[in-house]
Design a protein around this motif. Structure first.
Motif, PDB file in Angstrom:
ATOM      1  N   VAL A 180      60.437  -2.088  73.195  1.00 42.74           N
ATOM      2  CA  VAL A 180      60.190  -1.153  72.096  1.00 42.74           C
ATOM      3  C   VAL A 180      59.037  -0.220  72.450  1.00 42.74           C
ATOM      4  CG1 VAL A 180      61.159  -2.608  70.282  1.00 42.74           C
ATOM      5  CG2 VAL A 180      58.739  -2.858  70.879  1.00 42.74           C
ATOM      6  N   ASP A 181      58.171  -0.657  73.382  1.00 43.66           N
ATOM      7  CA  ASP A 181      57.157   0.236  73.933  1.00 43.66           C
ATOM      8  C   ASP A 181      57.789   1.130  74.984  1.00 43.66           C
ATOM      9  OD1 ASP A 181      54.355  -0.991  73.031  1.00 43.66           O
ATOM     10  OD2 ASP A 181      55.687  -2.661  73.523  1.00 43.66           O
ATOM     11  N   PRO A 182      57.437   2.412  75.018  1.00 43.90           N
ATOM     12  CA  PRO A 182      57.914   3.258  76.111  1.00 43.90           C
ATOM     13  C   PRO A 182      57.531   2.633  77.456  1.00 43.90           C
ATOM     14  CG  PRO A 182      56.895   4.599  74.403  1.00 43.90           C
ATOM     15  CD  PRO A 182      56.618   3.170  74.044  1.00 43.90           C
ATOM     16  N   GLY A 183      58.364   2.827  78.466  1.00 44.92           N
ATOM     17  CA  GLY A 183      58.183   2.148  79.737  1.00 44.92           C
ATOM     18  C   GLY A 183      56.823   2.328  80.374  1.00 44.92           C
ATOM     19  N   GLN A 184      56.205   3.484  80.184  1.00 47.65           N
ATOM     20  CA  GLN A 184      54.909   3.755  80.813  1.00 47.65           C
ATOM     21  C   GLN A 184      53.761   2.982  80.172  1.00 47.65           C
ATOM     22  OE1 GLN A 184      54.164   7.994  82.319  1.00 47.65           O
ATOM     23  NE2 GLN A 184      55.499   8.339  80.571  1.00 47.65           N
ATOM     24  N   ASP A 185      53.960   2.465  78.956  1.00 54.70           N
ATOM     25  CA  ASP A 185      52.882   1.801  78.232  1.00 54.70           C
ATOM     26  C   ASP A 185      52.809   0.329  78.623  1.00 54.70           C
ATOM     27  OD1 ASP A 185      50.999   0.802  76.533  1.00 54.70           O
ATOM     28  OD2 ASP A 185      52.103   1.222  74.679  1.00 54.70           O
ATOM     29  N   ASN A 186      51.879   0.002  79.524  1.00 52.75           N
ATOM     30  CA  ASN A 186      51.751  -1.392  79.958  1.00 52.75           C
ATOM     31  C   ASN A 186      50.792  -2.195  79.079  1.00 52.75           C
ATOM     32  OD1 ASN A 186      49.273  -0.421  80.732  1.00 52.75           O
ATOM     33  ND2 ASN A 186      49.616  -0.632  82.940  1.00 52.75           N
ATOM     34  N   SER A 187      50.380  -1.610  77.942  1.00 52.17           N
ATOM     35  CA  SER A 187      49.524  -2.336  76.991  1.00 52.17           C
ATOM     36  C   SER A 187      50.347  -3.030  75.910  1.00 52.17           C
ATOM     37  CB  SER A 187      48.530  -1.372  76.330  1.00 52.17           C
ATOM     38  OG  SER A 187      49.198  -0.513  75.414  1.00 52.17           O
ATOM     39  N   PHE A 188      51.643  -2.725  75.863  1.00 55.06           N
ATOM     40  CA  PHE A 188      52.551  -3.299  74.864  1.00 55.06           C
ATOM     41  C   PHE A 188      52.027  -3.048  73.438  1.00 55.06           C
ATOM     42  CE2 PHE A 188      52.897  -6.008  78.688  1.00 55.06           C
ATOM     43  CZ  PHE A 188      54.188  -5.695  79.050  1.00 55.06           C
ATOM     44  N   ALA A 189      51.553  -1.830  73.212  1.00 54.34           N
ATOM     45  CA  ALA A 189      50.902  -1.500  71.940  1.00 54.34           C
ATOM     46  C   ALA A 189      51.843  -1.637  70.749  1.00 54.34           C
ATOM     47  CB  ALA A 189      50.343  -0.076  72.007  1.00 54.34           C
ATOM     48  N   ILE A 190      53.101  -1.243  70.905  1.00 56.96           N
ATOM     49  CA  ILE A 190      54.040  -1.314  69.783  1.00 56.96           C
ATOM     50  C   ILE A 190      54.370  -2.764  69.465  1.00 56.96           C
ATOM     51  CG2 ILE A 190      56.292  -0.589  68.914  1.00 56.96           C
ATOM     52  CD1 ILE A 190      54.198   1.677  69.334  1.00 56.96           C
ATOM     53  N   ASN A 191      54.631  -3.563  70.492  1.00 54.09           N
ATOM     54  CA  ASN A 191      54.853  -4.988  70.266  1.00 54.09           C
ATOM     55  C   ASN A 191      53.671  -5.611  69.524  1.00 54.09           C
ATOM     56  OD1 ASN A 191      57.202  -6.734  71.373  1.00 54.09           O
ATOM     57  ND2 ASN A 191      56.991  -5.119  72.917  1.00 54.09           N
ATOM     58  N   ARG A 192      52.472  -5.338  69.975  1.00 51.28           N
ATOM     59  CA  ARG A 192      51.280  -5.916  69.361  1.00 51.28           C
ATOM     60  C   ARG A 192      51.163  -5.493  67.899  1.00 51.28           C
ATOM     61  NH1 ARG A 192      47.928  -8.120  73.154  1.00 51.28           N
ATOM     62  NH2 ARG A 192      48.392  -7.571  75.322  1.00 51.28           N
ATOM     63  N   LEU A 193      51.452  -4.231  67.632  1.00 51.44           N
ATOM     64  CA  LEU A 193      51.346  -3.688  66.282  1.00 51.44           C
ATOM     65  C   LEU A 193      52.356  -4.340  65.342  1.00 51.44           C
ATOM     66  CD1 LEU A 193      50.018  -1.512  64.483  1.00 51.44           C
ATOM     67  CD2 LEU A 193      51.745   0.096  65.320  1.00 51.44           C
ATOM     68  N   VAL A 194      53.609  -4.375  65.762  1.00 47.61           N
ATOM     69  CA  VAL A 194      54.663  -4.923  64.903  1.00 47.61           C
ATOM     70  C   VAL A 194      54.482  -6.431  64.700  1.00 47.61           C
ATOM     71  CG1 VAL A 194      57.150  -5.255  64.641  1.00 47.61           C
ATOM     72  CG2 VAL A 194      56.274  -3.104  65.576  1.00 47.61           C
ATOM     73  N   LEU A 195      54.042  -7.119  65.758  1.00 51.34           N
ATOM     74  CA  LEU A 195      53.985  -8.576  65.712  1.00 51.34           C
ATOM     75  C   LEU A 195      52.635  -9.116  65.242  1.00 51.34           C
ATOM     76  CD1 LEU A 195      56.062  -9.384  68.917  1.00 51.34           C
ATOM     77  CD2 LEU A 195      56.749  -9.691  66.515  1.00 51.34           C
ATOM     78  N   GLU A 196      51.833  -8.279  64.625  1.00 51.77           N
ATOM     79  CA  GLU A 196      50.638  -8.801  63.950  1.00 51.77           C
ATOM     80  C   GLU A 196      51.037  -9.735  62.811  1.00 51.77           C
ATOM     81  OE1 GLU A 196      47.470  -5.140  64.715  1.00 51.77           O
ATOM     82  OE2 GLU A 196      48.459  -5.346  62.768  1.00 51.77           O
ATOM     83  N   GLN A 197      52.256  -9.544  62.313  1.00 52.17           N
ATOM     84  CA  GLN A 197      52.883 -10.473  61.374  1.00 52.17           C
ATOM     85  C   GLN A 197      54.206 -10.927  62.001  1.00 52.17           C
ATOM     86  OE1 GLN A 197      53.229  -8.979  57.355  1.00 52.17           O
ATOM     87  NE2 GLN A 197      51.313  -7.842  57.524  1.00 52.17           N
ATOM     88  N   PRO A 198      54.796 -12.018  61.508  1.00 52.82           N
ATOM     89  CA  PRO A 198      56.075 -12.471  62.086  1.00 52.82           C
ATOM     90  C   PRO A 198      57.244 -11.567  61.709  1.00 52.82           C
ATOM     91  CG  PRO A 198      54.892 -14.280  61.041  1.00 52.82           C
ATOM     92  CD  PRO A 198      54.233 -13.016  60.590  1.00 52.82           C
ATOM     93  N   ARG A 199      57.251 -10.379  62.295  1.00 53.35           N
ATOM     94  CA  ARG A 199      58.350  -9.447  62.070  1.00 53.35           C
ATOM     95  C   ARG A 199      59.363  -9.565  63.208  1.00 53.35           C
ATOM     96  NH1 ARG A 199      53.769  -6.056  60.990  1.00 53.35           N
ATOM     97  NH2 ARG A 199      53.529  -5.546  58.788  1.00 53.35           N
ATOM     98  N   ILE A 200      60.386  -8.722  63.137  1.00 56.67           N
ATOM     99  CA  ILE A 200      61.464  -8.719  64.135  1.00 56.67           C
ATOM    100  C   ILE A 200      61.171  -7.688  65.215  1.00 56.67           C
ATOM    101  CG2 ILE A 200      63.937  -8.348  64.495  1.00 56.67           C
ATOM    102  CD1 ILE A 200      63.306 -10.780  62.751  1.00 56.67           C
ATOM    103  N   VAL A 201      61.281  -8.101  66.481  1.00 50.32           N
ATOM    104  CA  VAL A 201      61.273  -7.178  67.614  1.00 50.32           C
ATOM    105  C   VAL A 201      62.444  -7.560  68.514  1.00 50.32           C
ATOM    106  CG1 VAL A 201      60.091  -6.405  69.700  1.00 50.32           C
ATOM    107  CG2 VAL A 201      58.798  -6.687  67.583  1.00 50.32           C
TER     108      VAL A 201
END
Length: 240
Positions: A180-201
């Motif tokens: 879900v993070d664009p390929g260039q983003d190796n910080s996984f910022a979107i994953n981290r943001l969405v999964l601050e709670q038990p959401r779906i990724v």
């Protein structure tokens, strides 16, 4: 935790697999375990056929759990069943990604979708159709590494994700690329943001081009791996 839906019935005319077939030569994130199958029982010798298989928790079509990016967060075994049957909307950005493989979903894209289909209601999973599923059988094209080994594929933008989480209270996100993070983003910022709670990724989805923009219900079936950081997942789409 994601709250259960108040609606308890699904009306559908068609069911579509959103999961790729798992095989030994699927595209794999660098460093992930390889996919292996080993025959342990054969019909002729044992009276039944059985294989052992091995693959990473984030291989093939898969779901990510909060503990993959946040210490002491829940694993995939702790998702309640009702959180895994969710309505979905599909935003198509294929036109943009055909020009720019690094394209990231913007707030303007979300608002343009809402202008045509109505507001994204709370509790939806937002699926991003980038067209990348067509590259699945070509590992080089799917991961699209440059000369420095950096992958290039589209994903969710940070501002758009914040908007969807805060202003639309979505239940999660999914995509047909390896992240879900664009390929260039190796910080996984979107994953981290969405999964601050038990959401779906959900990642590495397929057949998103067969879904309507809204009205689909997803049934998501991970393996309940104790403490799992995620799991290969079967995702069924119920089309109204």
């Amino acid at each position: 935790m994601i709250q259960p839906r108040s609606q308890n019935s699904i009306t559908y005319t068609q069911v579509i697999h959103l999961s790729h077939v798992i095989d030994i030569d699927i595209p794999q994130w660098s460093g992930d375990p390889i996919v292996e199958f080993e025959t342990v029982a054969e019909l002729n010798n044992d009276g039944y056929y059985l294989r052992r298989f091995s693959l990473g928790e984030h291989s093939a079509t898969h779901i990510n759990a909060p503990n993959s990016f946040h210490s002491f967060a829940v694993g995939i075994d702790q998702y309640p069943a009702q959180s895994l049957v969710v309505p979905a909307v599909v935003i198509n950005i294929c036109q943009a990604t055909a020009v720019n493989p690094d394209y990231a979903l913007t707030i303007a894209d979300v608002l343009a979708w809402e202008e045509e289909y109505g507001e994204v209601y709370p509790g939806r999973v937002v699926l991003l159709n980038t067209g990348w599923q067509k590259k699945w059988l070509d590992k080089s094209a799917f991961l699209n590494h440059d000369a420095q080994g950096i992958p290039h594929f589209p994903g969710f933008g940070s501002d758009a994700t914040q908007f969807l989480l805060n202003e639309r209270q979505i239940a999660g996100v999914g995509i047909d690329t390896h992240g879900v993070d664009p390929g260039q983003d190796n910080s996984f910022a979107i994953n981290r943001l969405v999964l601050e709670q038990p959401r779906i990724v959900l990642e590495n989805l397929t057949n998103l081009d067969q879904l309507p923009a809204k009205g689909t219900t997803l049934a998501i079936a991970p393996l309940r791996l104790r403490g799992g950081s995620g799991s290969p997942v079967g995702v069924l789409a119920f089309i109204p």
